[in-house]
Design a protein around this motif. Structure first.
Motif, short mmCIF file in Angstrom:
data_model
loop_
_atom_site.label_atom_id
_atom_site.label_comp_id
_atom_site.label_asym_id
_atom_site.label_seq_id
_atom_site.Cartn_x
_atom_site.Cartn_y
_atom_site.Cartn_z
N LEU A 257 72.91 54.14 61.08
CA LEU A 257 74.25 53.64 60.78
C LEU A 257 74.77 54.27 59.48
O LEU A 257 74.02 54.42 58.52
CB LEU A 257 74.22 52.13 60.63
CG LEU A 257 73.80 51.34 61.87
CD1 LEU A 257 73.80 49.85 61.57
CD2 LEU A 257 74.73 51.64 63.04
N PRO A 258 76.04 54.63 59.44
CA PRO A 258 76.59 55.25 58.22
C PRO A 258 76.70 54.24 57.09
O PRO A 258 76.98 53.06 57.31
CB PRO A 258 77.97 55.73 58.67
CG PRO A 258 78.34 54.82 59.80
CD PRO A 258 77.05 54.51 60.50
N GLU A 259 76.47 54.70 55.87
CA GLU A 259 76.64 53.85 54.70
C GLU A 259 78.06 53.90 54.17
O GLU A 259 78.54 52.93 53.57
CB GLU A 259 75.67 54.28 53.59
CG GLU A 259 74.21 54.01 53.90
CD GLU A 259 73.32 54.30 52.71
OE1 GLU A 259 73.85 54.77 51.68
OE2 GLU A 259 72.11 54.06 52.80
N ALA A 260 78.77 55.01 54.39
CA ALA A 260 80.10 55.18 53.80
C ALA A 260 81.09 54.20 54.43
O ALA A 260 81.27 54.18 55.65
CB ALA A 260 80.58 56.61 54.02
N PRO A 261 81.75 53.37 53.63
CA PRO A 261 82.76 52.45 54.18
C PRO A 261 83.86 53.17 54.95
O PRO A 261 84.38 52.63 55.93
CB PRO A 261 83.31 51.77 52.92
CG PRO A 261 82.18 51.82 51.94
CD PRO A 261 81.53 53.14 52.18
N ALA A 262 84.20 54.39 54.54
CA ALA A 262 85.27 55.12 55.23
C ALA A 262 84.93 55.38 56.69
O ALA A 262 85.81 55.44 57.55
CB ALA A 262 85.55 56.44 54.51
#
Length: 273
Positions: free
Chosen positions: A96-101
């Motif tokens: 899963l990506p960490e970047a909120p964007a």
């Protein structure tokens, strides 16, 4: 967001999902690893694909994203989506990506008007780590998203409030906008809150957009994410929470809210022949 585990983040996310659904199409995004989250059971029960059927390297359609979600319904009949990883426990974890964007982009593809992100990173630790590394950090990344209203959760105990106050000091030191931040104190038992909790709530009320206290509700303990049979006092607190979040957004950006920016679409690669 929260400074520590056991702060009621997921319960708050569920209450907000139900509350915001009355104002517009809503999704709750589960950012937790599958084996530490209660959300996947909702997807498994409805036999929907969840995050695993959304390939990160291919274009997505709105219908595909929405069909990957589970659907929950509140007592008033309004419904909202839940997007998590609902696969069997033994399957390979998703990166899963960490970047909120990245999550903002996924929500924009899904076309929802309100997005509730159930985060798992420890708030104050993230801020300190990002400062020492000279990076932006996840907390600031969430604050910087369009029309984001951070909700800080803490157990209504002396230790819970101490952790929360420390996190608020870290937010203030980083210059993040506390005036559009809502605080939620989750009661762990019936009765009047301890003195330390009442004093902390008074202090935080003057520094943040609002402080909402959610009473102890045995139904939450027994059924976790089910919000259809809550006590009347809990429903009133949930309505107050939803109102505080919307009021913070309107006070910051106006009423009605302007259209949210849409992420630029990815340009497909062209292979030369």
């Amino acid at each position: 967001m929260a400074a520590t585990g056991g702060s009621g983040r997921t319960t708050v996310a569920s209450l907000l999902g139900a509350g915001l659904a009355a104002s517009g199409s809503t999704v709750v995004l589960d950012l937790a690893p599958r084996l530490s989250s209660p959300w996947p059971a909702r997807l498994a029960g409805q036999k929907v694909g969840g995050l695993a059927v959304l390939p990160p390297d291919q274009p997505l359609t709105r219908s595909a994203v929405q069909q990957a979600c589970a659907v929950d319904t509140g007592a008033d009949g309004s419904s909202w989506h839940i997007l998590s990883d609902g696969r069997e426990w033994h399957t390979r974890p998703l990166p899963l990506p960490e970047a909120p964007a990245a999550w903002y982009q996924l929500a924009a593809i899904g076309g929802w008007q309100a997005v509730v992100a159930d985060t798992v990173h420890p708030l104050a630790h993230d801020l300190l780590t990002a400062r020492c590394a000279g990076e932006i950090g996840r907390t600031r990344g969430w604050y910087d998203l369009p029309y984001a209203v951070p909700v800080l959760c803490a157990a209504a105990t002396a230790q819970g409030v101490r952790s929360l106050e420390q996190a608020v000091m870290a937010l203030h030191a980083e210059g993040l906008p506390l005036r559009r931040t809502v605080v939620v104190l989750m009661s762990t038992s019936d009765g009047r809150p301890p003195v330390a909790v009442r004093a902390g709530a008074t202090m935080l009320s003057s520094r943040t957009a609002a402080v909402v206290q959610v009473p102890h509700d045995p139904h939450i303990r027994a059924h976790s994410l089910a919000v259809a049979r809550l006590r009347s006092r809990t429903r009133q607190a949930a309505a107050q929470l939803t109102g505080a979040v919307l009021a913070a957004a309107h006070a910051t950006w106006g009423h009605p809210l302007p259209d949210a920016p849409q992420p630029a679409p990815a340009t497909p690669a062209v292979t030369a022949s």
